[in-house]
Scaffold this active site. Structure first.
Site, short mmCIF file in Angstrom:
data_model
loop_
_atom_site.label_atom_id
_atom_site.label_comp_id
_atom_site.label_asym_id
_atom_site.label_seq_id
_atom_site.Cartn_x
_atom_site.Cartn_y
_atom_site.Cartn_z
N GLU A 172 1.81 -2.29 -23.07
CA GLU A 172 1.82 -3.15 -24.39
C GLU A 172 2.50 -2.05 -25.05
OE1 GLU A 172 -2.01 -5.11 -23.00
OE2 GLU A 172 -1.07 -3.01 -22.90
N THR B 11 -11.79 16.39 11.38
CA THR B 11 -10.56 16.17 11.11
C THR B 11 -10.06 17.67 10.55
OG1 THR B 11 -10.34 13.89 10.94
CG2 THR B 11 -8.51 15.07 9.96
N SER C 176 -21.23 17.48 6.57
CA SER C 176 -22.63 17.45 6.37
C SER C 176 -23.11 18.89 6.22
CB SER C 176 -23.31 16.72 7.70
OG SER C 176 -22.80 15.45 7.64
N GLY D 49 -11.33 10.69 11.91
CA GLY D 49 -11.43 10.47 13.35
C GLY D 49 -12.39 9.43 13.56
#
Length: 374
Positions: A56, A203, A229, A304
Site C-alpha cells: 500500500e 546429499t 542426525s 535423497g
C-alpha cells in the site's frame, strides 16, 4: 471462483504480488493498485524486503511520484491492510490518512495481530471495504504464510527430478542431468520463492551441493536446512556461504562438533526422536514446528530417497513438484523410499494441480488432497 480479467485492477494487484514472491518473506507477498473513480490507475506497488515498505505504501508513493492525488480513490490490495506496529507502521492508518474512499481486498490477513482488525479500522474511519475478489489466487501466492500463521508450520513442497519410470539416479547415485535446462532453471525459480531449502546429510556428503539460487536472478537467497542426525556436515562444505542462514538439525549432543559448525555460521538445533527406537534420528515433525517459529513460510525439499521417504511416511509433505524427463533408466534410485505396501489402499493419494511442458520435460504439481484447507 470469479474469473478475473487481465486488465482488472485486482488482477494487476495480483501481478504485483507475484513480483513480491521472491522478495517479501517472511512477510506475505502483497500487491496494491490505486485507481481513481473512473478506474484509471494512479499508482501501484508490492511489498518490499522485510523491514521495507508494504504494498500500500509503495502504491501511494508511486502515485505521488506521478503527481496524482489519491483523495477519494480506491485501493485494490491482495491482502487485508495491516493494523499493527511491526517492522513497519499500520497500512490501514496510512490509507485512511491519505483519503482513500474504498478498499477492495482479496482476503483477510491470517496473522492474529491483524485478522479483521485492519478492515474494522478502515470501516470505522468511513472507508468502504469489499472483500473476496481474487481470493483463491491471493491465497495460493501466500500459501506458506497462511500455513505458518494457521498451522504454525511451513508449507512443505518436495521437488523431485526423475525419469519417466520414476528413477532419480543410477544405482551408483549419478543424476546429472536427468532433466534438461528449462526444468533445472524452473527448479531454481521455485527455490527462489521458498523461505528455505531442506536437504539431508546424505546429499551433502555425496554431492557437496550449494543448493542456492543461481539460474535465475533473485534479490535474496533462501535459508538452508540440513537434517544431520550425527553432525557429520563437513566444515568445508560448499553450503557455507557468507550471509546465508543455515540450520542444522541433529539427534546427538556433541558440544565440540556443534561449536565448530556454529563457528562456520550454522545454527545447530538438537531434536532427537521421542518414540522408542528413534532417539538417533531427528524428530522431523518437531523440526517443522521449530522452523515455523523461525518464520519459515515455504520449505522447499531437495533431498535423497531416504529422507524423502521419511517425510512422506510421516505425512509431513504438502505437495510435490516433480519434473519427469522423457527417458527410461530401469534400475536406479526411487523418488522416495516408501514400500513395500501390502495393499493399494495404503498408497499416498494425490491430486494434480498443474501439468506443464517445460522444454522436453514434464512438470507436475501434485498436492495431498485437503492439505490446503487450514
Amino acid at each position: 471462483m470469479t474469473e478475473l480479467q487481465n486488465t482488472s485492477p485486482i488482477r494487476q494487484a495480483l501481478d504485483q504480488a507475484e513480483l513480491a514472491g521472491w522478495l517479501a518473506a517472511p512477510n506475505p507477498a502483497v500487491g496494491c493498485v490505486i485507481t481513481d473513480p473512473h478506474g484509471r490507475i494512479l499508482g501501484q506497488g508490492h511489498t518490499q524486503q522485510v523491514g521495507g515498505p508494504h504494498a500500500e505504501i509503495m502504491a501511494m508513493r508511486d502515485a505521488a511520484a506521478k503527481g496524482h492525488s489519491i483523495l477519494g480513490a480506491t485501493a485494490y490490495v491482495t491482502l487485508e491492510p495491516c493494523s499493527h506496529h511491526g517492522r513497519t507502521g499500520p497500512c490501514c492508518d496510512a490509507l485512511i490518512a491519505a483519503g482513500i474512499q474504498k478498499v477492495v481486498a482479496s482476503l483477510a490477513d491470517p496473522n492474529p495481530m491483524v485478522s479483521g482488525n485492519g478492515f474494522a479500522r478502515l470501516r470505522a474511519a468511513g472507508v468502504e471495504v469489499e472483500v473476496g475478489l481474487g481470493e483463491v489466487e491471493a491465497r495460493e501466492l501466500n500459501i506458506g504464510f497462511f500455513s505458518r500463521m494457521l498451522r504454525k508450520t511451513p508449507w512443505v513442497r518436495m521437488k523431485i527430478a526423475a525419469s519417466l519410470d520414476g528413477k532419480t539416479a543410477l544405482p551408483d547415485g549419478s543424476s546429472q542431468w536427468i532433466t534438461a535446462e528449462a526444468a533445472r532453471t524452473d527448479g531454481h525459480a521455485w527455490r527462489a520463492r521458498a523461505s528455505a531449502v531442506l536437504t539431508g546429510i546424505g546429499t551433502v556428503l555425496e554431492d557437496n551441493p550449494r543448493l542456492d539460487v543461481r539460474l535465475v536472478d533473485t534479490p535474496r537467497q533462501p535459508h538452508l536446512v540440513v537434517v544431520d542426525s550425527q553432525l557429520q556436515t563437513p566444515l568445508d562444505a560448499q553450503l557455507f556461504t557468507p550471509g546465508r542462514s543455515i540450520y542444522i538439525y541433529a539427534a546427538v549432543q556433541d558440544p565440540a562438533r556443534k561449536a565448530a559448525l556454529e563457528a562456520r555460521g550454522a545454527t545447530v538445533i538438537t531434536l532427537p526422536g521421542r518414540a522408542p527406537g528413534t532417539e538417533n534420528k531427528v524428530d522431523l515433525a518437531a523440526m517443522l514446528q521449530d522452523l515455523g517459529q523461525r518464520e519459515i513460510n515455504e520449505l522447499h525439499v531437495e533431498a535423497g530417497h531416504k529422507l524423502n521417504g521419511s517425510l512422506v511416511r510421516e505425512g509431513l509433505v504438502d505437495e510435490f513438484l516433480v519434473y519427469l524427463a522423457p527417458k527410461l533408466i530401469g534400475q536406479g534410485l526411487d523418488m522416495a523410499k516408501l514400500g513395500p505396501l501390502t495393499a493399494l489402499s495404503q498408497a499416498v493419494p494425490l491430486e494434480f494441480k498443474r501439468v506443464d511442458l517445460l522444454g522436453p520435460d514434464l512438470r507436475i504439481l501434485a498436492r495431498i488432497p485437503g492439505r490446503d484447507r487450514f
